[in-house]
Design a protein around this motif. Structure first.
Motif, PDB file in Angstrom:
ATOM      1  N   ILE A   9     -23.090  23.682 -13.026  1.00  0.00           N
ATOM      2  CA  ILE A   9     -21.677  23.495 -12.688  1.00  0.00           C
ATOM      3  C   ILE A   9     -21.567  23.362 -11.176  1.00  0.00           C
ATOM      4  CG2 ILE A   9     -19.382  24.540 -12.735  1.00  0.00           C
ATOM      5  CD1 ILE A   9     -20.411  26.154 -15.210  1.00  0.00           C
ATOM      6  N   ASP A  10     -20.933  22.298 -10.715  1.00  0.00           N
ATOM      7  CA  ASP A  10     -20.692  22.100  -9.288  1.00  0.00           C
ATOM      8  C   ASP A  10     -19.198  22.221  -9.010  1.00  0.00           C
ATOM      9  OD1 ASP A  10     -23.385  21.522  -8.425  1.00  0.00           O
ATOM     10  OD2 ASP A  10     -23.196  19.614  -9.471  1.00  0.00           O
ATOM     11  N   VAL A  11     -18.872  22.991  -7.992  1.00  0.00           N
ATOM     12  CA  VAL A  11     -17.482  23.226  -7.586  1.00  0.00           C
ATOM     13  C   VAL A  11     -17.369  22.843  -6.113  1.00  0.00           C
ATOM     14  CG1 VAL A  11     -15.699  24.993  -7.286  1.00  0.00           C
ATOM     15  CG2 VAL A  11     -17.251  25.118  -9.251  1.00  0.00           C
ATOM     16  N   MET A  12     -16.328  22.102  -5.778  1.00  0.00           N
ATOM     17  CA  MET A  12     -16.102  21.681  -4.388  1.00  0.00           C
ATOM     18  C   MET A  12     -14.678  22.039  -3.963  1.00  0.00           C
ATOM     19  SD  MET A  12     -18.882  20.116  -3.345  1.00  0.00           S
ATOM     20  CE  MET A  12     -18.296  19.286  -1.893  1.00  0.00           C
ATOM     21  N   LEU A  13     -14.522  22.270  -2.660  1.00  0.00           N
ATOM     22  CA  LEU A  13     -13.183  22.440  -2.126  1.00  0.00           C
ATOM     23  C   LEU A  13     -12.397  21.160  -2.349  1.00  0.00           C
ATOM     24  CD1 LEU A  13     -13.956  24.181   1.282  1.00  0.00           C
ATOM     25  CD2 LEU A  13     -12.752  25.197  -0.658  1.00  0.00           C
ATOM     26  N   LYS A  14     -11.101  21.294  -2.609  1.00  0.00           N
ATOM     27  CA  LYS A  14     -10.244  20.114  -2.740  1.00  0.00           C
ATOM     28  C   LYS A  14     -10.247  19.367  -1.410  1.00  0.00           C
ATOM     29  CE  LYS A  14      -7.363  22.037  -6.306  1.00  0.00           C
ATOM     30  NZ  LYS A  14      -6.445  21.391  -7.192  1.00  0.00           N
ATOM     31  N   PRO A  15     -10.103  18.045  -1.448  1.00  0.00           N
ATOM     32  CA  PRO A  15     -10.180  17.250  -0.215  1.00  0.00           C
ATOM     33  C   PRO A  15      -9.171  17.678   0.857  1.00  0.00           C
ATOM     34  CG  PRO A  15     -10.229  15.816  -2.131  1.00  0.00           C
ATOM     35  CD  PRO A  15      -9.948  17.207  -2.635  1.00  0.00           C
ATOM     36  N   GLU A  16      -8.024  18.168   0.442  1.00  0.00           N
ATOM     37  CA  GLU A  16      -6.990  18.529   1.418  1.00  0.00           C
ATOM     38  C   GLU A  16      -7.179  19.919   2.034  1.00  0.00           C
ATOM     39  OE1 GLU A  16      -5.365  19.424  -2.741  1.00  0.00           O
ATOM     40  OE2 GLU A  16      -6.485  17.802  -1.815  1.00  0.00           O
ATOM     41  N   ILE A  17      -8.199  20.648   1.586  1.00  0.00           N
ATOM     42  CA  ILE A  17      -8.466  21.994   2.088  1.00  0.00           C
ATOM     43  C   ILE A  17      -9.443  21.918   3.266  1.00  0.00           C
ATOM     44  CG2 ILE A  17      -9.421  24.269   1.517  1.00  0.00           C
ATOM     45  CD1 ILE A  17      -6.744  23.643   0.152  1.00  0.00           C
ATOM     46  N   LEU A  18      -9.100  22.581   4.361  1.00  0.00           N
ATOM     47  CA  LEU A  18      -9.974  22.641   5.526  1.00  0.00           C
ATOM     48  C   LEU A  18     -11.309  23.273   5.139  1.00  0.00           C
ATOM     49  CD1 LEU A  18     -10.195  22.258   8.620  1.00  0.00           C
ATOM     50  CD2 LEU A  18      -9.323  24.595   8.843  1.00  0.00           C
ATOM     51  N   ASP A  19     -12.391  22.707   5.626  1.00  0.00           N
ATOM     52  CA  ASP A  19     -13.739  23.164   5.290  1.00  0.00           C
ATOM     53  C   ASP A  19     -14.496  23.515   6.575  1.00  0.00           C
ATOM     54  OD1 ASP A  19     -16.312  23.566   4.356  1.00  0.00           O
ATOM     55  OD2 ASP A  19     -16.518  21.594   3.440  1.00  0.00           O
ATOM     56  N   PRO A  20     -14.293  24.747   7.112  1.00  0.00           N
ATOM     57  CA  PRO A  20     -14.944  25.116   8.369  1.00  0.00           C
ATOM     58  C   PRO A  20     -16.470  25.068   8.310  1.00  0.00           C
ATOM     59  CG  PRO A  20     -13.296  26.755   7.749  1.00  0.00           C
ATOM     60  CD  PRO A  20     -13.424  25.794   6.610  1.00  0.00           C
ATOM     61  N   GLN A  21     -17.057  25.476   7.196  1.00  0.00           N
ATOM     62  CA  GLN A  21     -18.515  25.440   7.090  1.00  0.00           C
ATOM     63  C   GLN A  21     -19.010  23.997   7.121  1.00  0.00           C
ATOM     64  OE1 GLN A  21     -20.146  27.495   3.705  1.00  0.00           O
ATOM     65  NE2 GLN A  21     -22.246  27.005   4.244  1.00  0.00           N
TER      66      GLN A  21
END
Length: 89
Positions: A6-18
């Motif tokens: 299972i792969d989970v990603m942040l939604k595109p509109e969410i800031l991704d500091p890492q």
């Protein structure tokens, strides 16, 4: 023994500091060909026997209810690990 990945990603509109930190470091290390980085997470679930459609459906349900935060993340993939694939990678 089978494995569901299972792969989970942040939604595109969410800031991704890492992802931004990694994206900033790549050119400094000579990796100029990448223009963006998004981080995510992977879960590997083990089942007895071969992975069935019922296993995949249950894994998707678990991913949506427990393994992801639907406010900020999308479940992008629920699949059986291939025979030539190391599920721990």
């Amino acid at each position: 023994m089978g494995h569901v990945v299972i792969d989970v990603m942040l939604k595109p509109e969410i800031l991704d500091p890492q992802g931004q930190a990694v994206g900033g470091a790549l050119p400094r290390l000579g990796f100029e060909q990448f223009t963006d980085v998004r981080q995510g997470k992977r879960f590997v679930l083990t089942v007895d026997g071969d992975v069935t459609d019922a296993h995949l459906a249950a894994a998707r349900d678990a991913a949506e209810k427990l393994l992801s935060n639907p406010v900020i993340e999308d479940v992008v993939s629920v699949r059986a690990a291939g025979a030539d694939e190391d599920p721990d990678q």
